[in-house]
Design an enzyme around this catalytic site. Structure first.
Site, PDB file in Angstrom:
ATOM      1  N   CYS A 110       0.815  -1.229   0.000  1.00  0.00           N
ATOM      2  CA  CYS A 110       0.000   0.000   0.000  1.00  0.00           C
ATOM      3  C   CYS A 110       0.845   1.274   0.000  1.00  0.00           C
ATOM      4  CB  CYS A 110      -0.959  -0.010   1.184  1.00  0.00           C
ATOM      5  SG  CYS A 110      -1.911  -1.517   1.295  1.00  0.00           S
ATOM      6  N   HIS A 249      -3.116   6.876   2.252  1.00  0.00           N
ATOM      7  CA  HIS A 249      -3.565   5.572   1.760  1.00  0.00           C
ATOM      8  C   HIS A 249      -4.946   5.289   2.344  1.00  0.00           C
ATOM      9  CE1 HIS A 249      -4.085   1.421   1.026  1.00  0.00           C
ATOM     10  NE2 HIS A 249      -3.852   1.055   2.274  1.00  0.00           N
ATOM     11  N   ASN A 279     -10.178  -0.681   0.075  1.00  0.00           N
ATOM     12  CA  ASN A 279      -8.729  -0.495   0.096  1.00  0.00           C
ATOM     13  C   ASN A 279      -8.151  -1.053  -1.216  1.00  0.00           C
ATOM     14  OD1 ASN A 279      -5.978  -0.799   0.497  1.00  0.00           O
ATOM     15  ND2 ASN A 279      -6.169  -1.483   2.619  1.00  0.00           N
TER      16      ASN A 279
END
Ligand code: ACO
Length: 324
Positions: A110, A249, A279
């Site tokens: 990520c 993020h 996500n």
């Protein structure tokens, strides 16, 4: 001397969306649980498209009004490349016909987009390269165990990226801090390769899919990522700059609440779109940038100061301070 700046952003999302209610029909979960824990309402899922297909759609948009032979490099941040080799970036380069471009992937989960953008800026700063694509692309659905409600509800598929060009008279990359801690790598893993000579054994289910210790990741973000953000705040103050927005993020809303509390950066300065995408790992920060440019919250050429904050598997984390 010219400096690199982001001159364009583009995104691509697979057509199919899956709501929390739809997920609750295939696993023991609920819209209420998912929304209250994460803020996620829906996510896009790629059915017959690969990670490089998603990235290619972004690349096409980034170069549509440019000469493709002027692209010097393509970097893709991904943790879901369809092959060990060729890299997703090479697949994109081939599909795009960008024959002059060299291409490689960055593997930092990520944090991948932040790492990739940092590397790209250094390539451009060398003066050897003038134009590059940096894309975050993920098909998270391909590494999820759809029997595991603790992880399956959290992620989504998508891609987004930026065009970097050496056209700025002053520096637009104002500071950065990158970090890793491999000793805590087991907090988040995917696709462990368990094949050993001479017994070519099958991968076990656990090794193949994404595994995550949610609490350890939460603690890591609140402690280590917040600490690095606070150091960035000191850097910002020392440079007499004013931070306009954080582009973090997009893991989940509760993490952003916690980061805001810990860093004392007001919550409204943390931009978010996790509700609609889940996500998307390495794609989440450029997806957020694309949406915020689209809706007019951010504008290229405005001089707005933004902090790109990545964190994830590895463990990896990093902050990039950028002037738009
Ligand atoms: N639906 C319904 N119930 C669920 C679900 C679900 N999808 N998932 C877990 N539960 C249950 C658990 O089984 C548990 O039940 P039990 O008490 O009977 O055992 C209960 O809900 C609570 O589970 P917890 O894991 O304690 O839930 P928590 O409140 O900690 O929230 C979460 C879990 C959202 C993952 C949280 O730990 C978190 O935000 N962690 C950060 C990790 C993260 O976002 N990772 C993303 C990838 S890494 C990255 O991007 C950096």
């Amino acid at each position: 001397m010219m400096y690199p700046k982001i001159t364009k952003v583009a995104k691509y999302l697979p057509q199919k969306t899956v709501t929390n209610d739809e997920l609750s029909k295939i696993m023991d979960t609920s819209d209420d649980w998912i929304q209250s824990r994460t803020g996620i309402k829906e996510r896009h899922i790629a059915l017959d498209e690969s990670t490089s297909d998603l990235a290619f759609e972004v690349a096409k948009k980034l170069v549509e009004d440019r000469d493709v032979s002027s692209i010097d490099f393509i970097i893709v941040a991904t943790m879901t490349s369809e092959y060990g080799t060729p890299s997703t970036a090479c697949l994109v380069q081939g599909k795009l016909g960008a024959q002059q471009a060299f291409a490689f992937d960055v593997s930092a989960a990520c944090s991948g987009f932040v790492y990739a953008l940092s590397v790209a800026e250094k390539l451009m700063q060398s003066g050897i390269y003038q134009k590059g694509l940096v894309i975050g692309a993920e098909k998270m659905s391909s590494v999820l165990n759809w029997q595991d409600r603790r992880t399956a509800v959290l992620f989504g598929d998508g891609a987004a990226g930026v065009l970097l060009e050496n056209t700025a008279a002053t520096s637009h990359f104002l500071g950065e801090r990158l970090a890793s801690d491999g000793t805590r790598g087991s907090s988040l893993t995917t696709r462990q390769n368990t094949k050993e000579f001479p017994n070519i054994s099958q991968k076990t289910e656990d090794a193949e899919f994404l595994t995550m210790d949610g609490k350890k990741i939460f603690d890591f973000v609140v402690r280590d990522v917040a600490k690095q953000m606070k150091l960035m705040l000191t850097d910002i103050e020392e440079k007499n700059l004013v931070l306009d927005y954080v582009l973090p993020h997009q893991a989940n809303e509760r993490l952003l609440d916690a980061l805001s509390k810990k860093t004392k950066i007001p919550r409204e300065h943390f931009l978010a779109n996790v509700a609609h995408y889940g996500n998307t790992s390495g794609a989440s920060i450029p997806l957020l940038l694309a949406d915020m440019i689209d809706e007019g919250t951010l504008n290229f050429g405005s001089g707005q100061i933004v902090l790109l904050t990545g964190f994830g598997g590895g463990l990896t984390w990093g902050n990039l301070l950028i002037k738009l």
